[in-house]
Design an enzyme around this catalytic site. Structure first.
Site, short mmCIF file in Angstrom:
data_model
loop_
_atom_site.label_atom_id
_atom_site.label_comp_id
_atom_site.label_asym_id
_atom_site.label_seq_id
_atom_site.Cartn_x
_atom_site.Cartn_y
_atom_site.Cartn_z
N LYS A 36 0.85 -1.19 0.00
CA LYS A 36 0.00 0.00 0.00
C LYS A 36 0.89 1.25 0.00
CE LYS A 36 -2.39 1.73 3.66
NZ LYS A 36 -2.21 3.20 3.68
N ASP A 63 -3.44 4.37 -1.85
CA ASP A 63 -4.38 4.78 -0.81
C ASP A 63 -4.37 6.30 -0.69
OD1 ASP A 63 -5.95 4.91 1.50
OD2 ASP A 63 -4.32 4.30 2.83
N LYS A 65 -7.34 8.16 -0.80
CA LYS A 65 -8.59 8.55 -0.14
C LYS A 65 -9.18 9.84 -0.73
CE LYS A 65 -7.42 6.57 4.41
NZ LYS A 65 -5.98 6.27 4.30
N ASP A 68 -13.76 14.92 -2.91
CA ASP A 68 -13.89 16.27 -3.48
C ASP A 68 -15.19 16.28 -4.30
OD1 ASP A 68 -13.29 18.88 -4.57
OD2 ASP A 68 -11.17 18.46 -4.24
N PRO A 70 -17.59 15.79 -7.50
CA PRO A 70 -17.51 14.70 -8.48
C PRO A 70 -16.61 15.01 -9.67
CG PRO A 70 -19.75 14.91 -7.70
CD PRO A 70 -19.00 16.05 -7.09
N THR A 123 -10.39 3.99 10.92
CA THR A 123 -10.31 3.14 12.11
C THR A 123 -9.77 3.90 13.32
OG1 THR A 123 -8.32 2.29 11.06
CG2 THR A 123 -10.22 0.85 11.08
N ARG A 185 -3.42 -5.42 14.76
CA ARG A 185 -2.33 -5.46 15.74
C ARG A 185 -2.16 -6.90 16.22
NH1 ARG A 185 -1.56 -1.49 13.67
NH2 ARG A 185 -1.29 0.62 14.45
N ARG A 215 2.64 -0.46 10.80
CA ARG A 215 3.69 -0.46 11.81
C ARG A 215 4.01 -1.81 12.46
NH1 ARG A 215 0.97 4.79 14.24
NH2 ARG A 215 -0.75 3.68 13.22
O1 C5P Z 1 0.60 1.31 10.97
P1 C5P Z 1 -0.83 0.86 10.84
O2 C5P Z 1 -0.96 -0.67 10.78
O3 C5P Z 1 -1.75 1.50 11.84
O4 C5P Z 1 -1.24 1.39 9.38
C1 C5P Z 1 -2.57 1.34 8.90
C2 C5P Z 1 -2.61 1.94 7.54
O5 C5P Z 1 -3.95 1.88 7.06
C3 C5P Z 1 -2.19 3.40 7.46
O6 C5P Z 1 -1.48 3.57 6.24
C4 C5P Z 1 -3.50 4.18 7.43
O7 C5P Z 1 -3.40 5.35 6.65
C5 C5P Z 1 -4.42 3.18 6.73
N1 C5P Z 1 -5.85 3.32 7.02
C6 C5P Z 1 -6.39 3.22 8.28
N2 C5P Z 1 -7.74 3.35 8.48
C7 C5P Z 1 -8.56 3.54 7.45
C8 C5P Z 1 -8.02 3.64 6.16
C9 C5P Z 1 -6.66 3.52 5.98
O8 C5P Z 1 -5.66 2.99 9.22
N3 C5P Z 1 -9.87 3.58 7.64
#
Ligand code: C5P
Length: 236
Positions: A36, A63, A65, A68, A70, A123, A185, A215
């Site tokens: 990603k 990614d 996102k 804006d 259409p 999230t 996680r 991470r």
């Molecule tokens: O490091 P971590 O596992 O938290 O990364 C999650 C990735 O998913 C990040 O790149 C974040 O921008 C992306 N993301 C997210 N929640 C969303 C959409 C994308 O955490 N709803």
């Protein structure tokens, strides 16, 4: 459009530059994880980094996102459609007209296009934030399901949501509607800024189609081991 997909682990390469990203990916040798590319890397390096990672044989989820009017989203997707990406996204909060414009812009002259998914609620959004900052009084689950239904109605392929919502999204929108789930996680791991999280194994039980892991892999002292653990727990 009927696009086949299979379950996979997507590594969120949230690095500040291309060199760090390519050094990180080189650790994987002949393995080619699904990658990603987010705003941090894309804004630093531009479309070139997408081409470099694709040329090394990785699938790419871009990614960015988009959110804006259409017409602007249509034109932005027209630019992105020239990149050989496999997946990209918009915010469902932009509404159905914006999502339809995104599909139209993204579709190549031969009718093909990357998978297009919609972010429902980030999230990192907690129920308190939804209610008191965003002034959305419906429960977060209801908001996510409604946004997912809007995305489906607009013709998108799936949504980005919490793994905790994947099961219900499938119940509401169908099994072929893809759930891409960040907020992963390992048990006992650091939550960082994520709120609605779960483990790869539970994401699998809940029916996620793709987990996005940043991470826990990129900051691990053993990124390959962490990636393999994700694959084993999520795919088996
Ligand atoms: O490091 P971590 O596992 O938290 O990364 C999650 C990735 O998913 C990040 O790149 C974040 O921008 C992306 N993301 C997210 N929640 C969303 C959409 C994308 O955490 N709803």
């Amino acid at each position: 459009m009927n696009i086949k997909h299979k379950r996979d682990v997507i590594i969120a390469c949230d690095f500040p530059d291309g060199e760090k990203t390519l050094d990180f990916l080189a650790l994987f040798g002949s393995e080619r994880p699904f990658v990603k590319i987010g705003m941090e890397l894309f804004y630093a390096e531009g479309p070139d980094i997408v081409k470099k990672i694709k040329s090394r044989g990785h699938k790419v989820f871009l990614d960015l996102k988009l959110h804006d009017i259409p017409n602007t989203v249509f034109s932005a997707m027209r630019s992105l459609r020239t990149l050989d990406i496999d997946m990209c996204n918009v915010h469902a909060a932009g509404g159905q007209a914006m999502m339809k414009a995104a599909i139209e812009g993204l579709t190549r002259p031969d009718g093909s296009r990357p998978l297009l998914i919609a972010v429902t609620q980030l999230t990192s959004t907690s129920p308190e934030m939804l209610r008191h900052e965003l002034l959305i009084s419906h429960p977060i689950e209801e908001v996510v399901m409604s946004y997912a239904q809007n995305a489906r109605a607009a013709g998108l392929d799936g949504v980005v949501c919490s793994p905790l919502e994947a099961e219900r999204v499938h119940a509401v929108c169908g099994d072929d509607f893809i759930t891409v789930t960040p907020g992963i996680r390992f048990s006992g791991g650091d939550m960082s800024d994520q709120v609605r999280v779960t483990t790869p194994a539970i994401a699998r039980e809940l029916g996620s189609d793709y987990i996005v892991v940043g991470r826990p892999i990129t900051s691990s002292p053993d990124p390959i081991g962490a990636y393999r653990r994700c694959l084993a727990d999520f795919i088996g």
